[in-house]
Design an enzyme around this catalytic site. Structure first.
Site, PDB file in Angstrom:
ATOM      1  CB  SER A  85      29.647  29.185  -1.788  1.00 55.19           C
ATOM      2  OG  SER A  85      29.789  30.448  -1.185  1.00 55.19           O
ATOM      3  CG  HIS A 235      34.375  31.380  -3.119  1.00 58.71           C
ATOM      4  ND1 HIS A 235      34.341  30.524  -2.032  1.00 58.71           N
ATOM      5  CD2 HIS A 235      33.078  31.738  -3.353  1.00 58.71           C
ATOM      6  CE1 HIS A 235      33.078  30.384  -1.626  1.00 58.71           C
ATOM      7  NE2 HIS A 235      32.303  31.096  -2.413  1.00 58.71           N
TER       8      HIS A 235
END
Length: 256
Positions: A85, A235
């Site tokens: 990320s 995620h």
């Protein structure tokens, strides 16, 4: 100032960069696994996160510069670099600026494109943690629950709690600065930032961070890259399916 890190194992240098509001310790279990394959794993806390220094300044150029200073302080070259990320954005920029230092690059569930701000509710919830009243992790969780209903996300955020001294909790993150600069987290990689060495992009099959229309951009800036989907994950793919994540990364690293 040099970033804080936890170093696990001996062997080829392998740096892991956490995501926004995370810390290196989030990766400790996987780091131990990677260390079994002859890697010395450096779990680095990026500025304003974990045990690293706090600063009023926060953007990807600075995060990449911090990593360069860290590598120099450890006299490391030809590193394996993995970022998730926000850490993936740092890793992409660093690799493009210092390709001589990066042997292989792994980017977990982020693309080079711009992402709109989407952390505001989480940041507001963290801002409501008044530690003159909140005295336990359970009490902190109850406050956060009003803003973050997902228990897994709350558990991740609450890892930032620590005892400032006996009887008083605090947050390791520099919440004020991160709130003020949250728009920096979604900034796109500069279009001239290109890394031509072996690169692996990993995406969760339930995540929307890397979509089909991102593939052309990824190939333009990382021409020697491949994109692999990790099953049964969103995620936080490294936490949701660590076994498949680990095997995929090791297979990529052991080729050539």
């Amino acid at each position: 100032m040099i970033l804080h890190s936890n170093v696990i194992g001996e062997g080829n240098p392998f740096i892991i960069l956490h995501g926004f509001l995370g810390m290196g310790d989030n990766w400790k279990t996987l780091a131990r696994k990677f260390s079994e394959s002859n890697f010395q794993v450096h779990l680095v806390d990026q500025r304003n996160h974990g045990r690293s220094f706090h600063s009023d300044e926060f953007d990807y150029e600075l995060l990449a510069e911090d990593l360069k200073n860290y590598c120099e302080s450890k006299r490391m070259s030809e590193i394996i670099l993995l970022g998730h990320s926000m850490g993936g954005k740092t890793a992409m920029l660093f690799a493009s600026k210092h390709p001589d230092l990066v042997k292989k690059l792994i980017v977990a569930d982020i693309s080079p494109r711009y992402y709109p701000v989407h952390h505001n509710i989480i940041l507001e919830g963290l801002s409501q943690l008044d530690f003159s009243f909140v005295k336990t992790r359970l009490e902190a969780d109850r406050v956060l629950e009003e803003y973050v209903p997902q228990i897994g996300v709350r558990q991740f955020l609450l890892k930032n709690l620590y005892w400032v001294h006996k009887g008083e909790l605090g947050l390791r993150i520099n919440l004020k600065v991160l709130k003020e600069n949250v728009s920096e987290v979604g900034e796109a990689l500069p279009p001239h930032a290109i890394f031509e060495k072996d690169t692996l992009f990993l995406r969760g099959d339930r995540s929307e961070y890397i979509m089909e229309n991102d593939e052309m951009l990824i190939k333009r800036q990382f021409p020697n890259s491949q994109i692999i989907t990790i099953n049964n994950s969103g995620h936080w793919l490294h936490a949701e399916n660590p076994q498949e994540f680990y095997v995929t990364v090791v297979n990529f690293l052991l080729i050539n």
